[in-house]
Every structure is written in structure tokens, then in C-alpha cells.
Design an enzyme around this catalytic site. Structure first.
Site, PDB file in Angstrom:
ATOM      1  N   ASP A 182       0.859  -1.183   0.000  1.00  0.00           N
ATOM      2  CA  ASP A 182       0.000   0.000   0.000  1.00  0.00           C
ATOM      3  C   ASP A 182       0.892   1.229   0.000  1.00  0.00           C
ATOM      4  OD1 ASP A 182      -2.738   1.329   0.464  1.00  0.00           O
ATOM      5  OD2 ASP A 182      -1.546   2.122   2.132  1.00  0.00           O
ATOM      6  N   GLU A 266      -1.961  -1.708  -5.873  1.00  0.00           N
ATOM      7  CA  GLU A 266      -3.207  -1.123  -6.337  1.00  0.00           C
ATOM      8  C   GLU A 266      -2.978  -0.390  -7.652  1.00  0.00           C
ATOM      9  OE1 GLU A 266      -6.181   0.242  -3.001  1.00  0.00           O
ATOM     10  OE2 GLU A 266      -4.175   0.952  -2.479  1.00  0.00           O
ATOM     11  N   CYS A 338     -13.261  -1.304  13.930  1.00  0.00           N
ATOM     12  CA  CYS A 338     -14.381  -1.913  13.207  1.00  0.00           C
ATOM     13  C   CYS A 338     -15.603  -1.989  14.126  1.00  0.00           C
ATOM     14  CB  CYS A 338     -13.999  -3.295  12.703  1.00  0.00           C
ATOM     15  SG  CYS A 338     -15.332  -4.169  11.846  1.00  0.00           S
ATOM     16  N   ASP A 348      -3.117   2.044   6.950  1.00  0.00           N
ATOM     17  CA  ASP A 348      -2.259   1.568   5.866  1.00  0.00           C
ATOM     18  C   ASP A 348      -1.972   0.073   5.983  1.00  0.00           C
ATOM     19  OD1 ASP A 348      -2.162   4.178   4.937  1.00  0.00           O
ATOM     20  OD2 ASP A 348      -0.349   4.661   6.069  1.00  0.00           O
TER      21      ASP A 348
END
Length: 391
Positions: A182, A266, A338, A348
């Protein structure tokens, strides 16, 4: 495997004058509007036609100076022009642009008939003495260059790039490791292993020197000799920044390729991201596109695999523990918890884990994951709405 070896050299005054004339003639031949006029008339002019035109141009009084330089770089620029128009008509690129003396890259390419490489010395056509090359690393044993490209950058430095076969480039022994990557600004890279690589911010370190040099340049009279000197000072600072950045990326990508069999990244549209005026300078300094390019060609060299997940994959908002998808995730949020499973994530690190999982899933499914910037309209296996899992 064909590989280019780039070296710096210091030409004599005679060699520098000859190369400067060659650069100018290469630009002139490329910019001649014969093809543009033919395209407006609906005709297509191929390389053979332009080569015959070049012979006719040399016989005119206006363009007779084209005979003063080697014909090899002129023929090569016609071949490059042919490729540019082929890509244009194939809708793979835009219409070829005009080569400006101030903005275009000063370069000339020589094939085997335009140079002599003997006993470690390189001599170009129309030159009596070999180039004074700084051999920072040796060429592969027994290697003979197939093409030689001479360039001069904005800082006035001269480089020669020799393309030759390198038998030392071969696939590395296979390993069973995979890593998700990332990219970011505070940390240049965050790996799925938990490692964070700090962004060196090369441009920020030299920003004060660069700003001062640019202020001095802005006060100089256009066309004056002092303005040329001030411009070169600015170019040298830019070159220093670019060299340090490129060196860091080379070391980083080489280590990642050697240590991992599969690398998942990505598919970011950097050209769109730099339109954000608040982050454009930082994104440009991070050089994500160059990092990806290095990673891809080195993986091809050494038998590694680079998997690209879709740019719309919600790697930051997706919980890597339970799979729940957060409603939103602003950029200033670096850690989050979460709501479904209560696990606290580093933004990250969580994204790197999700990128790795998505890439491995794509690899198993065998779906197409080629970057959309190269295959417009392509569908990726990860371009789908992630279902919300119940705790």
C-alpha cells in the site's frame, strides 16, 4: 535479455559541438510538416517515403546542413516518427507533438553502422576521438552494443546509453512469499508484513535551495547569458532531487523483487490524483508511477509476478479481520475500530492486508487484472461490491 547500460561522459568541445548539431538536425527532421499535411489530405506516409524525402531535403539549399551530421540518427528519428504515427492511428497514443528546442529531450540514437565499440572505447560517427566515458560499472563480458543513445539533460550533463544482451539477467529461485503493498505519503510503502518504509521526501529537503534559485532565475532578463546560468542552477537542483529519488526507488524495488515471489499493488490513477492542489507536490515527490514501473519490469526480469487490484477496491474501508465495510474513511483517519468485530486497525497496514488478499484471490480465480490505464474498459475481478458480513 536486452538491457540498457547508462554512463556519464565528458565530451571535448569538438564532440559537444558535433552532438549539439546532431540534436538540432534530429529535431528538424522530426518536425518537418510533411506527414501533417499528408494526414490532413487523408494520406498516410510510411518510413520508406519519408526516407526518400530526407534524401531530397539534403539536396536543397535550405536543408543542406543535414549532410553535416551522421545520417544514422536522422534515419532513426524517422523510424521513431513511424512508430508514433502507428500508435496514433491505432488509437494507442495522441498525435505526435512538435519537438521544442527548449522543452524536448536532446537525444540522438545510433545503430551499429553509426558507432564503433572496440577495446572498451566507444567512437561515434563523424568523430575522430572516442568518448571519455566514466565506466561506473562494466558491461557484461563479451557484450556488443546494438544501439547507442546519446542524451544531454537540462543540467548540461552528457549521458550515453548502450543497449546490449545481458546473460546475467535470469529468473531467481522461486520462493513461497507474497506481499501486499500500500503506497502512501507519510510512509512511502506499507507492506502486509507490517513493515513501514518512511517516505524520504527528497523534494522537501531541497525545497529552500530550489525556491531561492527559482527566485534568482525569475529576476534575470530573458535571453541573457545570466539567465542561462541561473536556469542551469535550477536544473541541477532538480537533477539532484530526481537522482536521489530514483536511486532510493531502485534499491527498494530490487529488494522487494528478490524477497517475494508475488507482489500485489493497487492500480492508482496518479495523473488524476495530482489534480488535488493540496497533495499534488507530495504525490509527485513520492513518485508512485515510477515505483510501479520499476517493480513491473524487474519482476519480468527475475521471474516474479506482479498482480494489480482494481483502483475502486475499498482496501482502506474494508476490515481485514471480519470483512465488514465501513461507511466512510476520510484521509485524516489513520487508525479506526471496526464496528462489527471491534478490532482496531492501522489504516495503511489494514489496506496492505486487503490488497494482498484481493490479489491472491484474483490470482486463484484467473481473472483479468491488467491496469485500466493500459486496457480501457477492462473489468477486474475485484471490481465488485464487497458484501457486508455479519459478526
Amino acid at each position: 535479455m536486452k538491457r540498457a547500460f547508462k554512463y556519464r561522459f565528458h565530451p571535448t568541445d569538438t564532440q559537444a559541438a558535433e552532438l549539439s548539431r546532431t540534436f538540432g538536425c534530429v529535431r528538424k527532421v522530426y518536425n518537418l510538416a510533411v506527414r501533417t499535411e499528408a494526414w490532413v489530405r487523408g494520406e498516410r506516409v510510411n518510413y520508406n517515403a519519408t526516407s526518400a524525402m530526407l534524401t531530397a531535403w539534403k539536396k536543397t539549399d535550405e536543408l543542406a546542413y543535414l549532410c553535416d551530421v551522421s545520417s544514422v540518427p536522422l534515419q532513426q528519428t524517422l523510424r521513431h516518427l513511424q512508430s508514433a504515427f502507428a500508435n496514433f492511428f491505432g488509437k494507442r497514443a495522441k498525435y505526435p507533438r512538435f519537438k521544442s528546442k527548449k522543452r524536448s529531450r536532446a537525444s540522438a540514437e545510433y545503430t551499429t553502422s553509426g558507432f564503433r565499440y572496440r577495446d572498451g572505447e566507444l567512437t561515434l560517427a563523424k568523430m575522430k576521438e572516442p568518448l571519455d566515458i566514466r565506466w561506473s560499472r562494466p558491461l557484461p563480458e563479451g557484450a556488443v552494443p546494438s544501439t547507442v543513445t546519446v542524451t544531454q539533460d537540462a543540467a548540461g550533463r552528457w549521458y550515453v546509453s548502450m543497449l546490449c544482451d545481458d546473460p546475467r539477467v535470469r529468473p531467481l529461485p522461486a520462493v513461497d512469499t507474497a506481499v501486499g503493498i500500500d503506497v502512501g505519503l507519510t510512509s512511502l510503502l506499507t507492506l502486509s508484513t507490517g513493515e513501514k518504509i518512511t517516505n524520504p521526501r527528497h523534494e522537501r529537503k531541497d525545497r529552500a535551495r530550489l525556491a531561492k534559485a527559482q527566485r534568482v532565475l525569475a529576476k534575470k532578463t530573458k535571453g541573457s547569458a545570466n539567465r542561462v546560468k541561473a536556469r542551469i542552477k535550477v536544473a541541477k537542483i532538480h537533477a539532484r532531487i530526481a537522482d536521489r529519488r530514483r536511486d532510493h526507488l531502485h534499491k527498494l524495488t530490487t529488494r522487494l523483487v528478490r524477497e517475494n515471489q508475488t507482489l500485489v499493488i493497487e492500480d492508482l490513477t496518479v495523473r488524476n490524483m495530482v489534480k488535488n492542489r493540496s497533495l499534488a507536490r507530495a504525490i509527485s515527490d513520492a513518485s508512485w508511477a515510477e515505483f510501479r514501473s520499476m517493480l513491473e519490469y524487474k519482476a519480468a526480469w527475475y521471474g516474479r509476478e506482479v498482480i494489480t487490484v482494481d483502483r475502486f477496491f475499498p482496501s482502506s474501508k474494508l476490515c481485514s479481520h471480519c470483512g465488514a465495510l465501513a461507511a466512510s474513511m476520510p484521509l485524516h483517519v489513520r487508525t479506526w475500530t471496526c464496528d462489527s468485530c471491534g478490532v482496531t486497525h492501522d489504516r495503511d497496514g489494514n489496506a496492505a492486508h486487503n490488497v494482498l488478499a484481493a490479489g491472491l484471490a484474483v490470482s486463484v480465480c484467473g481473472a483479468g487484472v491488467r491496469p485500466q490505464r493500459r486496457t480501457p474498459g477492462g473489468q477486474s475481478a475485484t471490481k465488485q461490491k464487497i458484501p457486508r458480513r455479519e459478526p
